[in-house]
Scaffold this motif. Structure first.
Motif, mmCIF file in Angstrom:
data_model
loop_
_atom_site.group_PDB
_atom_site.id
_atom_site.type_symbol
_atom_site.label_atom_id
_atom_site.label_comp_id
_atom_site.label_asym_id
_atom_site.label_seq_id
_atom_site.Cartn_x
_atom_site.Cartn_y
_atom_site.Cartn_z
ATOM 1 N N THR A 155 0.843 -1.190 0.000
ATOM 2 C CA THR A 155 0.000 0.000 0.000
ATOM 3 C C THR A 155 0.878 1.239 0.000
ATOM 4 O OG1 THR A 155 -1.932 1.040 1.039
ATOM 5 C CG2 THR A 155 -0.251 0.187 2.530
ATOM 6 N N PHE A 156 0.257 2.361 -0.343
ATOM 7 C CA PHE A 156 0.975 3.631 -0.344
ATOM 8 C C PHE A 156 0.592 4.429 0.902
ATOM 9 C CE2 PHE A 156 1.110 8.170 -1.251
ATOM 10 C CZ PHE A 156 2.465 8.301 -1.517
ATOM 11 N N SER A 157 1.612 5.002 1.534
ATOM 12 C CA SER A 157 1.413 5.777 2.761
ATOM 13 C C SER A 157 2.146 7.102 2.644
ATOM 14 C CB SER A 157 1.994 4.965 3.917
ATOM 15 O OG SER A 157 2.256 5.797 5.029
ATOM 16 N N GLU A 191 -6.509 0.794 9.305
ATOM 17 C CA GLU A 191 -6.880 0.515 10.697
ATOM 18 C C GLU A 191 -5.961 1.285 11.662
ATOM 19 O OE1 GLU A 191 -8.285 -3.813 11.815
ATOM 20 O OE2 GLU A 191 -6.122 -3.639 12.011
ATOM 21 N N VAL A 192 -4.663 1.199 11.423
ATOM 22 C CA VAL A 192 -3.720 1.860 12.338
ATOM 23 C C VAL A 192 -3.734 3.387 12.162
ATOM 24 C CG1 VAL A 192 -1.659 1.553 10.888
ATOM 25 C CG2 VAL A 192 -1.393 1.741 13.340
ATOM 26 N N MET A 193 -4.132 3.870 10.957
ATOM 27 C CA MET A 193 -4.274 5.325 10.750
ATOM 28 C C MET A 193 -5.427 5.891 11.585
ATOM 29 S SD MET A 193 -4.085 5.410 6.604
ATOM 30 C CE MET A 193 -4.944 6.978 6.455
ATOM 31 N N GLY A 194 -6.542 5.210 11.599
ATOM 32 C CA GLY A 194 -7.749 5.703 12.270
ATOM 33 C C GLY A 194 -8.609 6.541 11.331
ATOM 34 N N GLU A 199 -8.975 5.133 19.894
ATOM 35 C CA GLU A 199 -7.827 5.226 20.807
ATOM 36 C C GLU A 199 -6.668 4.378 20.267
ATOM 37 O OE1 GLU A 199 -6.665 7.416 23.426
ATOM 38 O OE2 GLU A 199 -8.857 7.450 23.370
ATOM 39 N N GLY A 200 -5.467 4.909 20.325
ATOM 40 C CA GLY A 200 -4.291 4.140 19.910
ATOM 41 C C GLY A 200 -3.964 4.270 18.421
ATOM 42 N N THR A 201 -4.854 4.869 17.631
ATOM 43 C CA THR A 201 -4.553 5.046 16.204
ATOM 44 C C THR A 201 -3.650 6.271 16.012
ATOM 45 O OG1 THR A 201 -6.524 6.411 15.840
ATOM 46 C CG2 THR A 201 -6.773 4.030 15.526
ATOM 47 N N ILE A 202 -3.001 6.320 14.845
ATOM 48 C CA ILE A 202 -2.081 7.427 14.552
ATOM 49 C C ILE A 202 -2.827 8.770 14.563
ATOM 50 C CG2 ILE A 202 -0.644 8.449 12.724
ATOM 51 C CD1 ILE A 202 0.124 5.525 11.959
ATOM 52 N N ARG A 203 -3.993 8.801 13.934
ATOM 53 C CA ARG A 203 -4.726 10.077 13.880
ATOM 54 C C ARG A 203 -5.243 10.487 15.255
ATOM 55 N NH1 ARG A 203 -7.510 9.040 7.966
ATOM 56 N NH2 ARG A 203 -6.036 10.292 6.739
ATOM 57 N N LYS A 204 -5.651 9.518 16.069
ATOM 58 C CA LYS A 204 -6.080 9.860 17.431
ATOM 59 C C LYS A 204 -4.895 10.449 18.213
ATOM 60 C CE LYS A 204 -8.769 9.812 21.073
ATOM 61 N NZ LYS A 204 -10.050 10.546 21.098
ATOM 62 N N HIS A 222 -1.664 9.766 5.195
ATOM 63 C CA HIS A 222 -2.516 9.304 4.093
ATOM 64 C C HIS A 222 -2.300 7.807 3.945
ATOM 65 C CE1 HIS A 222 -4.315 8.918 0.094
ATOM 66 N NE2 HIS A 222 -3.299 8.087 -0.131
ATOM 67 N N GLY A 223 -3.320 7.087 3.527
ATOM 68 C CA GLY A 223 -3.163 5.674 3.187
ATOM 69 C C GLY A 223 -4.135 5.299 2.087
ATOM 70 N N SER A 224 -3.686 4.499 1.131
ATOM 71 C CA SER A 224 -4.555 4.063 0.026
ATOM 72 C C SER A 224 -5.766 3.327 0.579
ATOM 73 C CB SER A 224 -3.804 3.115 -0.907
ATOM 74 O OG SER A 224 -2.575 3.658 -1.294
ATOM 75 N N ASP A 225 -6.895 3.424 -0.165
ATOM 76 C CA ASP A 225 -8.139 2.823 0.344
ATOM 77 C C ASP A 225 -8.565 1.546 -0.376
ATOM 78 O OD1 ASP A 225 -8.971 3.912 -2.041
ATOM 79 O OD2 ASP A 225 -10.294 5.414 -1.141
#
Ligand code: DAT
Ligand code: MG
Length: 140
Positions: A6-8, A88-91, A100-105, A117-120
């Motif tokens: 994936t692209f991030s 999932e980990v981005m939030g 809670e615990g996600t990068i965006r949170k 950003h992460g591809s969808d």
């Protein structure tokens, strides 16, 4: 499920706050491997091209402005279910809704300055990886 890519992207709001390492660690801790990485200060034109799918949205101008306002780190991530795992980990897009615990949170400032950003989907992942990387730059 086979290995997927994936692209991030670590966005300018995050590089500005020196969060490249913290965000990369969160991705690695989630089981994703960085198989390509480059720091890039994108032009307005590059940002417009990358986010072309959103060009009719009311926030497009703000988005292009923010993405070209400083350095980003573009990355290819590899792992089992990498596309979904990264999302999932981005939030959630809006940090107010992110778990809670996600990068965006943990790091996002607002819906517009949301750090990553992460591809969808598989099609957008392939397209976005190709937008920033040649095959020889990806070392799995
Ligand atoms: P995501 O980045 O979670 O895939 P998206 O594809 O819907 O979200 O939107 C792309 C980016 O555009 C998002 O990360 C931040 C910006 N954006 C989305 N909705 C916005 C809004 N209502 N106001 C300002 N910026 C917004
Ligand atoms: Mg999106």
């Amino acid at each position: 499920m086979a290995l997927e890519r994936t692209f991030s992207m670590i966005k300018p709001d995050a590089t500005r706050r020196n969060l490249t390492g913290a965000i990369t660690k969160a991705l690695e801790d989630a089981g994703l491997r960085v198989v390509a990485s480059r720091r890039v200060w994108m032009s307005r034109r590059e940002a417009e091209g990358f986010y072309a799918v959103h060009k009719e949205r009311p926030f497009f101008g703000e988005l292009v402005e923010s993405m070209s306002s400083g350095p980003t780190v573009v990355q290819v991530l590899e792992g089992e279910n990498a596309i979904a795992r990264n999302r999932e980990v981005m939030g959630a897009t809006n940090p107010a809704d992110a778990a809670e615990g996600t990068i965006r949170k943990s790091f996002a400032l607002s819906i517009g300055e949301n750090s990553v950003h992460g591809s969808d989907a598989p099609e957008t992942a392939a397209q976005e990886i190709k937008y920033w990387f040649s095959d020889t730059e990806i070392v799995g």
